[in-house]
Design an enzyme around this catalytic site. Structure first.
Site, PDB file in Angstrom:
ATOM      1  N   HIS A  85       0.854  -1.196   0.000  1.00 41.37           N
ATOM      2  CA  HIS A  85       0.000   0.000   0.000  1.00 41.37           C
ATOM      3  C   HIS A  85       0.890   1.246   0.000  1.00 41.37           C
ATOM      4  O   HIS A  85       2.126   1.142   0.011  1.00 41.37           O
ATOM      5  CB  HIS A  85      -0.963  -0.023   1.192  1.00 41.37           C
TER       6      HIS A  85
ATOM      7  N   GLY B  76       1.716   3.234   2.241  1.00 40.53           N
ATOM      8  CA  GLY B  76       2.664   3.294   3.357  1.00 40.53           C
ATOM      9  C   GLY B  76       3.986   2.657   2.959  1.00 40.53           C
ATOM     10  O   GLY B  76       5.073   3.232   3.143  1.00 40.53           O
ATOM     11  N   HIS B  77       3.910   1.459   2.369  1.00 39.41           N
ATOM     12  CA  HIS B  77       5.126   0.789   1.896  1.00 39.41           C
ATOM     13  C   HIS B  77       5.825   1.647   0.828  1.00 39.41           C
ATOM     14  O   HIS B  77       7.049   1.764   0.807  1.00 39.41           O
ATOM     15  CB  HIS B  77       4.787  -0.578   1.274  1.00 39.41           C
TER      16      HIS B  77
ATOM     17  N   GLY C 226       8.940   1.813   9.023  1.00 36.67           N
ATOM     18  CA  GLY C 226       7.906   2.806   9.272  1.00 36.67           C
ATOM     19  C   GLY C 226       7.705   3.100  10.752  1.00 36.67           C
ATOM     20  O   GLY C 226       7.777   2.199  11.589  1.00 36.67           O
TER      21      GLY C 226
ATOM     22  N   LYS D 170       4.958   3.723  11.885  1.00 39.56           N
ATOM     23  CA  LYS D 170       3.673   3.071  12.191  1.00 39.56           C
ATOM     24  C   LYS D 170       3.876   1.922  13.190  1.00 39.56           C
ATOM     25  O   LYS D 170       3.081   1.705  14.082  1.00 39.56           O
ATOM     26  CB  LYS D 170       3.077   2.575  10.871  1.00 39.56           C
ATOM     27  N   ASP D 171       4.975   1.165  12.994  1.00 42.81           N
ATOM     28  CA  ASP D 171       5.308   0.069  13.911  1.00 42.81           C
ATOM     29  C   ASP D 171       6.443   0.566  14.802  1.00 42.81           C
ATOM     30  O   ASP D 171       7.607   0.165  14.637  1.00 42.81           O
ATOM     31  CB  ASP D 171       5.720  -1.171  13.112  1.00 42.81           C
TER      32      ASP D 171
ATOM     33  N   SER E 120      -1.892  -3.270   5.845  1.00 36.91           N
ATOM     34  CA  SER E 120      -2.356  -4.366   4.980  1.00 36.91           C
ATOM     35  C   SER E 120      -3.637  -4.978   5.542  1.00 36.91           C
ATOM     36  O   SER E 120      -4.441  -5.547   4.813  1.00 36.91           O
ATOM     37  CB  SER E 120      -1.285  -5.448   4.896  1.00 36.91           C
ATOM     38  N   ARG E 121      -3.805  -4.843   6.850  1.00 35.43           N
ATOM     39  CA  ARG E 121      -4.985  -5.460   7.477  1.00 35.43           C
ATOM     40  C   ARG E 121      -6.269  -4.665   7.239  1.00 35.43           C
ATOM     41  O   ARG E 121      -7.361  -5.177   7.484  1.00 35.43           O
ATOM     42  CB  ARG E 121      -4.765  -5.588   8.982  1.00 35.43           C
TER      43      ARG E 121
HETATM   44  P1  AMP Z   1       4.447  -4.741   6.905  1.00 36.50           P
HETATM   45  O1  AMP Z   1       4.329  -5.168   5.488  1.00 36.50           O
HETATM   46  O2  AMP Z   1       3.140  -4.397   7.557  1.00 36.50           O
HETATM   47  O3  AMP Z   1       5.293  -5.675   7.732  1.00 36.50           O
HETATM   48  O4  AMP Z   1       5.234  -3.366   6.891  1.00 36.50           O
HETATM   49  C1  AMP Z   1       6.473  -3.243   6.250  1.00 36.50           C
HETATM   50  C2  AMP Z   1       7.050  -1.897   6.558  1.00 36.50           C
HETATM   51  O5  AMP Z   1       6.137  -0.878   6.171  1.00 36.50           O
HETATM   52  C3  AMP Z   1       7.316  -1.681   8.065  1.00 36.50           C
HETATM   53  O6  AMP Z   1       8.519  -0.967   8.223  1.00 36.50           O
HETATM   54  C4  AMP Z   1       6.127  -0.855   8.493  1.00 36.50           C
HETATM   55  O7  AMP Z   1       6.381  -0.047   9.627  1.00 36.50           O
HETATM   56  C5  AMP Z   1       5.911   0.001   7.255  1.00 36.50           C
HETATM   57  N1  AMP Z   1       4.538   0.511   7.215  1.00 36.50           N
HETATM   58  C6  AMP Z   1       3.392  -0.188   7.334  1.00 36.50           C
HETATM   59  N2  AMP Z   1       2.330   0.636   7.283  1.00 36.50           N
HETATM   60  C7  AMP Z   1       2.825   1.897   7.137  1.00 36.50           C
HETATM   61  C8  AMP Z   1       2.228   3.203   7.041  1.00 36.50           C
HETATM   62  N3  AMP Z   1       0.921   3.371   7.075  1.00 36.50           N
HETATM   63  N4  AMP Z   1       3.057   4.254   6.904  1.00 36.50           N
HETATM   64  C9  AMP Z   1       4.405   4.101   6.861  1.00 36.50           C
HETATM   65  N5  AMP Z   1       5.023   2.906   6.946  1.00 36.50           N
HETATM   66  C10 AMP Z   1       4.241   1.818   7.091  1.00 36.50           C
END
Ligand code: AMP
Length: 281
Positions: free
Chosen positions: A31, A33-34, A144, A146-147, A183-184
């Site tokens: 998305h 964010g990624h 991010g 976010k986490d 993603s959720r």
């Molecule tokens: P994930 O695929 O959820 O494991 O996330 C992969 C990376 O994307 C991690 O570093 C997350 O912190 C970052 N991430 C997820 N959602 C967002 C968001 N809304 N804004 C910025 N980074 C994000």
């Protein structure tokens, strides 16, 4: 965009690269964010490597793991259009071959909040990220805000273990109504999606209350709790106010703090945070 699934093939390819590499690890279901992490990566690296690996070790429920959103073909297309140079997407048996028996644990950060409510989650993250660093040997890796706990955990083991990679943080990207992209989110039904905006709203309300003079963390947490409790679809897991540098609990709020929250909206677990830091702090 070159796609590599095999570790050996990746290392052979990687050995021929001499430019600065910036890594964006993901679990796919890409998305905006990624994609903002990819934008940040481009400010640092000459070659951008993204990874997609849904890491079973960081899921504490097999149901949650199995139902995690996946759309590899779409992800591939989006990352390619975004200008990612290499996509590394190993299989589970590549990352965890038979006999795999090692975990990385950051003591303090693995046990609380995300670590407390999702048992072994933080060890799973630290272990897979260490493996990705060792395979990919990036100069920079982007994560991010976010986490936020995950970001601190990664910074912590990189420092403690002298891992030669620079960790770069990237701001949380939100939908127009304030919901942090995740993603959720696609698993939320329309009612849940509407109510989910209250998470970010409640954090902003908390900060506003602090700016109006309330400095007692317990009162702020209670204030957010009472507000969110009025929505039947929301079940709070934790709300915590911590120091954004060392993650210690803050009782009396000063200039720098992060409010972290985890809730269930229906059956979907979402996390968010709001960070107030001094510019040069
Ligand atoms: P994930 O695929 O959820 O494991 O996330 C992969 C990376 O994307 C991690 O570093 C997350 O912190 C970052 N991430 C997820 N959602 C967002 C968001 N809304 N804004 C910025 N980074 C994000």
């Amino acid at each position: 965009m070159k796609i590599i699934k095999n570790i050996f093939e990746f290392i052979e390819y990687r050995n021929k690269l001499s430019k600065k590499i910036a890594l964006v690890p993901t679990m796919g279901s890409i998305h905006e964010g990624h994609l903002s992490l990819v934008d940040t990566a481009k400010q640092y690296g000459e070659i951008i490597i993204a990874t997609i690996f849904i890491n079973p070790m960081q899921f504490n429920s097999s149901e949650d793991y199995k139902s995690y959103p996946k759309d590899f073909d779409q992800d591939k297309e989006i990352l390619q259009n975004k200008g990612v140079d290499i996509l590394f997407c190993p299989s589970i048996s590549e990352i965890y071959p038979d006999g795999f028996d090692t975990t990385i644990k950051v003591d303090f950060l693995s046990e609380l909040l995300e670590g407390k409510y999702r048992k072994d989650h933080m060890e799973g993250v630290a272990t897979v990220v260490t493996k990705l660093f060792n395979i990919i040997l990036p100069d920079y890796a982007i994560f991010g805000e976010k986490d936020f706990q995950q970001l601190l955990l990664i910074k912590s083991f990189v420092k403690d273990l002298n891992v030669p990679v620079k960790i770069i943080s990237s701001k949380t990207i939100r939908d127009k109504d304030g919901l942090a992209l995740s993603s959720r989110n696609i698993k939320l039904n329309p009612d849940e999606r509407n109510i989910a905006t209250e998470i970010n709203k409640s954090l902003i309300m908390g900060v506003e209350k602090i700016l109006l003079g309330e400095k007692n963390s317990k009162n702020i947490i209670e204030y957010i709790k009472i507000y969110l409790s009025s929505f039947n679809l929301i079940k709070i897991e934790y709300i915590s106010i911590r120091n954004p540098k060392n993650f210690e609990v803050i009782n009396k709020i000063n200039k720098e703090f992060v409010i972290l929250i985890a809730v269930y909206v229906g059956n979907i677990r979402l996390i968010d945070n709001i960070i107030i830091e001094e510019k040069n702090g």
